[in-house]
Design an enzyme around this catalytic site. Structure first.
Site, mmCIF file in Angstrom:
data_model
loop_
_atom_site.group_PDB
_atom_site.id
_atom_site.type_symbol
_atom_site.label_atom_id
_atom_site.label_comp_id
_atom_site.label_asym_id
_atom_site.label_seq_id
_atom_site.Cartn_x
_atom_site.Cartn_y
_atom_site.Cartn_z
ATOM 1 N N LYS A 145 0.855 -1.197 0.000
ATOM 2 C CA LYS A 145 0.000 0.000 0.000
ATOM 3 C C LYS A 145 0.889 1.245 0.000
ATOM 4 O O LYS A 145 1.518 1.561 0.991
ATOM 5 C CB LYS A 145 -0.905 0.063 1.236
ATOM 6 N N CYS B 233 13.502 11.512 6.430
ATOM 7 C CA CYS B 233 13.750 10.929 7.760
ATOM 8 C C CYS B 233 15.188 11.163 8.183
ATOM 9 O O CYS B 233 15.487 11.281 9.361
ATOM 10 C CB CYS B 233 13.439 9.438 7.734
ATOM 11 N N GLU C 144 10.607 16.258 14.900
ATOM 12 C CA GLU C 144 10.809 16.362 13.456
ATOM 13 C C GLU C 144 10.045 17.571 12.931
ATOM 14 O O GLU C 144 8.851 17.686 13.181
ATOM 15 C CB GLU C 144 10.202 15.118 12.794
HETATM 16 P P1 NAD Z 1 2.440 8.403 7.783
HETATM 17 O O1 NAD Z 1 2.811 7.624 8.986
HETATM 18 O O2 NAD Z 1 1.404 9.429 7.891
HETATM 19 O O3 NAD Z 1 1.944 7.416 6.615
HETATM 20 C C1 NAD Z 1 2.749 6.368 6.131
HETATM 21 C C2 NAD Z 1 1.876 5.293 5.502
HETATM 22 O O4 NAD Z 1 1.054 4.697 6.512
HETATM 23 C C3 NAD Z 1 0.907 5.817 4.439
HETATM 24 O O5 NAD Z 1 0.832 4.875 3.390
HETATM 25 C C4 NAD Z 1 -0.419 5.879 5.189
HETATM 26 O O6 NAD Z 1 -1.546 5.771 4.358
HETATM 27 C C5 NAD Z 1 -0.308 4.655 6.089
HETATM 28 N N1 NAD Z 1 -1.156 4.648 7.273
HETATM 29 C C6 NAD Z 1 -1.652 5.714 7.952
HETATM 30 N N2 NAD Z 1 -2.386 5.289 9.008
HETATM 31 C C7 NAD Z 1 -2.344 3.933 8.993
HETATM 32 C C8 NAD Z 1 -2.892 2.917 9.823
HETATM 33 N N3 NAD Z 1 -3.632 3.198 10.894
HETATM 34 N N4 NAD Z 1 -2.640 1.625 9.533
HETATM 35 C C9 NAD Z 1 -1.881 1.297 8.487
HETATM 36 N N5 NAD Z 1 -1.331 2.226 7.648
HETATM 37 C C10 NAD Z 1 -1.556 3.523 7.908
HETATM 38 O O7 NAD Z 1 3.824 8.981 7.259
HETATM 39 P P2 NAD Z 1 4.067 9.981 6.058
HETATM 40 O O8 NAD Z 1 3.541 11.315 6.467
HETATM 41 O O9 NAD Z 1 3.591 9.375 4.774
HETATM 42 O O10 NAD Z 1 5.665 10.022 6.002
HETATM 43 C C11 NAD Z 1 6.428 10.864 6.795
HETATM 44 C C12 NAD Z 1 7.052 10.134 7.952
HETATM 45 O O11 NAD Z 1 7.789 9.002 7.495
HETATM 46 C C13 NAD Z 1 8.052 10.971 8.724
HETATM 47 O O12 NAD Z 1 7.847 10.842 10.116
HETATM 48 C C14 NAD Z 1 9.399 10.365 8.345
HETATM 49 O O13 NAD Z 1 10.409 10.557 9.279
HETATM 50 C C15 NAD Z 1 9.065 8.944 8.141
HETATM 51 N N6 NAD Z 1 10.040 8.291 7.276
HETATM 52 C C16 NAD Z 1 10.954 7.425 7.823
HETATM 53 C C17 NAD Z 1 11.914 6.817 7.031
HETATM 54 C C18 NAD Z 1 12.919 5.854 7.597
HETATM 55 O O14 NAD Z 1 13.479 5.097 6.828
HETATM 56 N N7 NAD Z 1 13.165 5.835 8.884
HETATM 57 C C19 NAD Z 1 11.949 7.084 5.670
HETATM 58 C C20 NAD Z 1 11.019 7.971 5.146
HETATM 59 C C21 NAD Z 1 10.062 8.555 5.959
#
Ligand code: NAD
Length: 508
Positions: free
Chosen positions: A192, A301, A401
């Site tokens: 997803k 990130c 962040e």
């Molecule tokens: P997010 O957590 O809002 O969403 C990520 C994914 O999770 C999306 O596909 C979303 O639809 C899904 N999602 C949301 N609620 C869910 C639920 N209850 N159950 C299952 N899936 C769900 O994150 P974002 O805003 O898309 O990305 C930004 C964040 O990602 C930042 O905090 C960043 O630091 C982190 N990030 C981490 C890394 C790493 O490798 N450590 C890399 C990139 C981004």
């Protein structure tokens, strides 16, 4: 703000028809059962660039069932390493042949510069190639020291059905940190992508079919987290969830998955420090700090958003970073000269601005930027390159962040103080050290609490080098040999040679 480099609208053509994304379930393309769709507007240009089938629980369950069937059939899970590697290499070649088409939609949906998107798509192809090599070379252990009549083996098997949930900031790159490794291991998957950037994942579905991946081994469902992602974390037919995204959602996923004791791998946020000692090469450090904070508009990130600089060189370093910041090309992501593009959404732009205002209210000082900006000819949202100094460790901007082009500057006097500041964080994704003294660097590397420590460099990465975080930055590792191990289960085999076993039942 005066004196900064802005790239106005390039006038590049945006496809007249939005990309149409559909679900890939059991080898066939599907609209949603309800017929509903959702749109994505380009954050830089504010025009509709994709229209995708809006998935719900029905599509998620169908995709999980297809993955389960394909896994249990053995069509991929019991295929040889050679067979798996052959398909992965074909996918890598197909990605490379499609870089332009994929990079354009990645840029339009995410707002990242087109040159960066091209680099990420072709870099991702290399991850597929590397995973292909692992598919043929992975192996377990053998034990022939257990006695003359015993042989032990620990073999590695695919963990099963894997749910892959990805964010919007590096849509195709992060997918490729997970999917080819899961496939190399022999897993079947349900993917997803973020609702903000679904299209390159959907495009990949077409390439997987073309490469000959059997139906049902990779299923893709488009839509929102609660409707599609949630069933992917609770369904008993799923064996593992691998998630990259925010720490808050990561915690919710770990809790949801605990009901069926699925394995959970999490790549979450970071508040990554770069520590600059007084003897550092300040020109190199200043350039890397500038890169670290503005790359992907700071929506990264690994953003090096927390600078911890020795008091003696703090002023000189900030002056250099401010001067360099004015030269970084912000603006239209479709112009190949642009280095920093748009902010993902208006809501996120407001959050970034709120973080800067809160820091100022708490006593910090804005040395550069600190406000949204307009790019001539573009209707989307952009934020100025921003440097905030006079930050103290207790301020939210030093701890949370920001996920925007905003640098916070703290100062220190001793190595111990620098390490205390580094480790005074909920996160532990990455850290950096700048010094010409190898002993200072090594001492820092040993004691910094982080999954990756860069020395006199920032954010270099290779398929061979594993990546992941400690503390609340996540659990588990991606890429490199450890990235493959995440998708493998170990099984112990104990084998007796001959009939040497003494009977347990005694005749009294
Ligand atoms: P997010 O957590 O809002 O969403 C990520 C994914 O999770 C999306 O596909 C979303 O639809 C899904 N999602 C949301 N609620 C869910 C639920 N209850 N159950 C299952 N899936 C769900 O994150 P974002 O805003 O898309 O990305 C930004 C964040 O990602 C930042 O905090 C960043 O630091 C982190 N990030 C981490 C890394 C790493 O490798 N450590 C890399 C990139 C981004």
């Amino acid at each position: 703000m005066t004196q900064m480099t802005i790239i106005a609208a390039a006038g590049a053509a945006i496809p007249a028809q939005p990309f149409a994304g559909r679900h890939l379930i059991d080898g066939a393309w599907h609209d949603s059962a309800t017929g509903e769709t959702f749109e994505r507007r380009s954050p830089a240009h504010d025009v509709v660039v994709s229209r995708s089938a809006l998935g719900a629980e029905a599509e998620a369950r169908a995709a999980i069932a297809a993955a389960r069937r394909s896994f249990d059939s053995g069509v991929w899970s019991r295929a040889s390493g050679k067979e798996r590697a052959t398909v992965l290499l074909k996918v890598a070649a197909l990605i490379e042949a499609d870089v332009e088409r994929m990079a354009l939609i990645e840029t339009l949906e995410s707002g990242k510069p087109i040159t960066q998107a091209r680099g990420e798509i072709s870099g991702a192809a290399d991850l597929w190639r590397y995973a292909a090599a692992l598919a043929r070379t992975m192996h377990g252990d053998s034990h022939n020291t257990l006695g003359p009549d015993m042989l032990g083996a620990v073999i590695k098997e695919p963990i099963g059905v894997v749910s892959i949930i990805t964010p919007w900031n590096f849509p195709f790159w992060i997918l490729s940190q997970k999917l080819p490794f899961a496939l190399a291991a022999g897993c079947s998957c349900v993917v997803k992508p973020s609702e903000l950037t679904p299209s390159t994942t959907a495009m990949l579905g077409g390439l997987l079919i073309e490469a000959g991946l059997p139906a049902g081994v990779v299923n893709i469902v488009l839509g929102y987290g609660p409707a599609v992602g949630a069933p992917m974390t609770t369904d008993p037919a799923v064996d593992m969830v691998t998630f990259t995204g925010s720490t808050a959602v990561g915690k919710a996923i770990a809790a949801a998955a605990s009901g069926t004791l699925k394995k959970v791998a999490l790549e979450l946020g970071g508040k990554n420090p770069q520590v600059i000692f007084a003897d550092a090469d300040l020109d190199s450090a200043a350039d890397a700090v500038t890169f670290g904070v503005y790359f992907n508009t700071g929506q990264c990130c690994n953003s090096g958003s927390r600078i911890i600089v020795h008091e003696d060189v703090a002023e000189a370093l900030v002056a250099r970073v401010v001067a360099l910041s004015r030269q970084v090309a912000f603006g239209d992501p479709l112009d190949p000269r642009t280095q920093v593009g748009a902010i993902i959404s208006q809501q996120h732009q407001g959050r970034i601005d709120g973080c800067v205002r809160d820091a100022v209210a708490a006593g910090a000082e804005v040395a550069l930027g600190g406000a949204p900006m307009t790019v001539p000819g573009l209707a989307g949202q952009f934020y100025q390159p921003t440097v905030v100094r006079g930050v103290t460790p207790d301020m939210a901007i030093a701890r949370e962040e920001v996920f925007g082009p905003v640098l916070s500057v703290l100062t220190f006097r001793t190595l111990d103080e620098a390490l205390a500041l580094t480790n005074d964080a909920d996160y532990g994704l990455s850290a950096g050290v700048w010094s010409e003294n190898v002993h200072t660097c090594l001492a820092f590397c040993r004691r910094a609490q982080a999954g990756t420590v860069w020395t006199n460099t920032w954010m270099d990465g290779f398929p061979e080098l594993t990546f992941g975080g400690v503390k609340q930055s996540g659990q588990g590792r991606e890429i490199g040999p450890y990235g493959l191990e995440e998708f493998l289960e170990v099984k112990t085999l104990v084998m007796r040679i001959g009939r040497s076993r003494a009977p347990w039942v005694k005749t009294l």
